[in-house]
Scaffold this active site. Structure first.
Site, PDB file in Angstrom:
ATOM      1  CE  LYS A 100      39.210  31.919  32.994  1.00  0.00           C
ATOM      2  NZ  LYS A 100      39.964  33.143  33.259  1.00  0.00           N
TER       3      LYS A 100
ATOM      4  CG  HIS B 182      37.242  29.408  35.710  1.00  0.00           C
ATOM      5  ND1 HIS B 182      38.035  28.450  35.116  1.00  0.00           N
ATOM      6  CD2 HIS B 182      38.007  30.006  36.655  1.00  0.00           C
ATOM      7  CE1 HIS B 182      39.233  28.481  35.688  1.00  0.00           C
ATOM      8  NE2 HIS B 182      39.240  29.414  36.626  1.00  0.00           N
TER       9      HIS B 182
HETATM   10  P1  NAD Z   1      36.955  42.216  36.397  1.00  0.00           P
HETATM   11  O1  NAD Z   1      36.359  42.507  35.058  1.00  0.00           O
HETATM   12  O2  NAD Z   1      36.026  42.080  37.570  1.00  0.00           O
HETATM   13  O3  NAD Z   1      38.009  43.360  36.776  1.00  0.00           O
HETATM   14  C1  NAD Z   1      38.894  43.986  35.865  1.00  0.00           C
HETATM   15  C2  NAD Z   1      39.051  45.432  36.319  1.00  0.00           C
HETATM   16  O4  NAD Z   1      40.066  46.058  35.505  1.00  0.00           O
HETATM   17  C3  NAD Z   1      37.755  46.257  36.133  1.00  0.00           C
HETATM   18  O5  NAD Z   1      37.437  46.924  37.348  1.00  0.00           O
HETATM   19  C4  NAD Z   1      38.129  47.251  35.028  1.00  0.00           C
HETATM   20  O6  NAD Z   1      37.456  48.504  35.147  1.00  0.00           O
HETATM   21  C5  NAD Z   1      39.632  47.382  35.268  1.00  0.00           C
HETATM   22  N1  NAD Z   1      40.347  47.989  34.127  1.00  0.00           N
HETATM   23  C6  NAD Z   1      40.142  47.779  32.799  1.00  0.00           C
HETATM   24  N2  NAD Z   1      40.967  48.556  32.071  1.00  0.00           N
HETATM   25  C7  NAD Z   1      41.715  49.272  32.964  1.00  0.00           C
HETATM   26  C8  NAD Z   1      42.748  50.252  32.823  1.00  0.00           C
HETATM   27  N3  NAD Z   1      43.175  50.670  31.623  1.00  0.00           N
HETATM   28  N4  NAD Z   1      43.288  50.768  33.952  1.00  0.00           N
HETATM   29  C9  NAD Z   1      42.856  50.366  35.177  1.00  0.00           C
HETATM   30  N5  NAD Z   1      41.873  49.443  35.362  1.00  0.00           N
HETATM   31  C10 NAD Z   1      41.322  48.903  34.272  1.00  0.00           C
HETATM   32  O7  NAD Z   1      37.824  40.904  36.228  1.00  0.00           O
HETATM   33  P2  NAD Z   1      38.417  39.921  37.355  1.00  0.00           P
HETATM   34  O8  NAD Z   1      37.510  38.761  37.553  1.00  0.00           O
HETATM   35  O9  NAD Z   1      38.845  40.726  38.541  1.00  0.00           O
HETATM   36  O10 NAD Z   1      39.706  39.349  36.591  1.00  0.00           O
HETATM   37  C11 NAD Z   1      40.710  40.200  36.080  1.00  0.00           C
HETATM   38  C12 NAD Z   1      41.793  39.360  35.419  1.00  0.00           C
HETATM   39  O11 NAD Z   1      42.450  38.555  36.402  1.00  0.00           O
HETATM   40  C13 NAD Z   1      41.269  38.362  34.364  1.00  0.00           C
HETATM   41  O12 NAD Z   1      42.209  38.291  33.309  1.00  0.00           O
HETATM   42  C14 NAD Z   1      41.201  37.047  35.141  1.00  0.00           C
HETATM   43  O13 NAD Z   1      41.267  35.907  34.298  1.00  0.00           O
HETATM   44  C15 NAD Z   1      42.429  37.194  35.983  1.00  0.00           C
HETATM   45  N6  NAD Z   1      42.489  36.337  37.179  1.00  0.00           N
HETATM   46  C16 NAD Z   1      43.712  35.816  37.463  1.00  0.00           C
HETATM   47  C17 NAD Z   1      43.893  35.066  38.606  1.00  0.00           C
HETATM   48  C18 NAD Z   1      45.294  34.580  38.942  1.00  0.00           C
HETATM   49  O14 NAD Z   1      45.493  33.978  40.020  1.00  0.00           O
HETATM   50  N7  NAD Z   1      46.279  34.857  38.082  1.00  0.00           N
HETATM   51  C19 NAD Z   1      42.806  34.822  39.478  1.00  0.00           C
HETATM   52  C20 NAD Z   1      41.568  35.372  39.161  1.00  0.00           C
HETATM   53  C21 NAD Z   1      41.418  36.149  38.007  1.00  0.00           C
END
Ligand code: NAD
Length: 269
Positions: free
Chosen positions: A160, A156
């Site tokens: 990450k 990744h």
């Molecule tokens: P990122 O850090 O870019 O985004 C996370 C967002 O959540 C940020 O904008 C942050 O401000 C917000 N946030 C944090 N606390 C919050 C709260 N209390 N209320 C509202 N918003 C809040 O991360 P990302 O790359 O978008 O990934 C997010 C998650 O999704 C990770 O755990 C990642 O591993 C996961 N992910 C899962 C998949 C899947 O298919 N399941 C795919 C990609 C990423």
């Protein structure tokens, strides 16, 4: 009927992709997006955040109001934030689609408890291809005996924060289910120094991090004389967003319970 989707954590990498796909998707509309109180995106026009013209909808700070205005909510945030959203979904009886990874077993158990009050779909990976890979991994692991060593390799992007990836662990779980063992009893997540020979029946993980890789996963079945490799490569986050939106539409009107993408795709064993 249009499904109104709310996106929490909407300014994140996945949050923005989810809003983009919701705005462009058929049969869905964007109920709104919210962020935490310290986010720099609060109050910004969502269209401008996405690099398009103004939309007249701004990033909100009130998750409860967003839940109330939505038929279903999608959450790709952090484990701590997800637990707050899970509690809100249970209190309001709203379906929640969760993509957040890196949850501890205790945090996952809290989703199970909340799923008694609302439909919760959690998947470590919402891409259709990866979920097929999980089903194939389970099947191959059930067919091949312990003389085939199972190793899971993932790569990744450099941002990450959890390892192995939730998808790699999901693939490990699928392989363990195929072999009818508990993953926690056979996994090897680190190797360093004098490890000794490989333990028969173990499931190994190797983690690579770098650049802008969206997500690569390979499941290897290595025996004497042959090796079978099943590989999936995601080249755009859009596949996760499209899958999550598909799950969101599926979740509306479902009875309370915990579901995953195999339920959404009809792949359940
Ligand atoms: P990122 O850090 O870019 O985004 C996370 C967002 O959540 C940020 O904008 C942050 O401000 C917000 N946030 C944090 N606390 C919050 C709260 N209390 N209320 C509202 N918003 C809040 O991360 P990302 O790359 O978008 O990934 C997010 C998650 O999704 C990770 O755990 C990642 O591993 C996961 N992910 C899962 C998949 C899947 O298919 N399941 C795919 C990609 C990423």
């Amino acid at each position: 009927m249009t499904t109104r989707i709310g996106i929490v954590g909407c300014a994140g990498r996945m949050g923005q992709m989810l809003m983009r796909e919701t705005l462009e998707g058929e049969g869905v509309s964007l109920a709104g997006g919210s962020e935490w109180s310290g986010s720099a995106a609060l109050g910004r026009d969502i269209g401008e955040l996405l690099g398009r013209g103004p939309l007249g909808q701004v990033v909100g700070g009130d998750a409860r109001a967003l839940f109330e205005a939505s038929d279903v909510i999608i959450d790709f945030t952090t484990p701590a934030a997800t637990l707050e959203h899970v509690a809100l979904a249970a209190a309001l009886g709203k379906p929640l689609v969760i993509g957040t990874t890196g949850l501890t077993p205790e945090q996952s158990a809290r989703i199970d408890a909340a799923a008694r009050s609302a439909a919760m779909v959690w998947a470590p990976n919402f891409s259709v291809g990866v979920n097929l890979l999980m089903a194939l991994t389970r099947k191959v692991a059930a067919t091949l005996d312990d003389s085939y060593d199972i190793e899971i390799v993932e790569m990744h992007h450099r941002h990450k924060v959890d390892a192995p990836s939730g998808t790699a662990l999901g693939l490990g779980r699928a392989a363990a289910a195929g072999r009818q063992v508990a993953l926690e009893e056979v996994w090897v997540k680190e190797r360093d120094g004098q490890t000794g020979p490989r333990r028969s029946g173990s499931i190994g993980f190797a983690t690579l991090r770098g650049g802008d890789v969206v997500g690569d996963h390979t499941v290897l079945f290595a025996a004497e004389g042959e090796r079978l490799e099943l590989t999936h490569k995601a080249s755009s986050r859009a596949v996760f967003a499209k899958g999550a939106i598909r799950a969101a539409r599926w979740a509306v009107g479902r009875p309370a319970g915990r579901y995953d993408m195999t339920d959404v795709l009809g792949l359940s064993a």
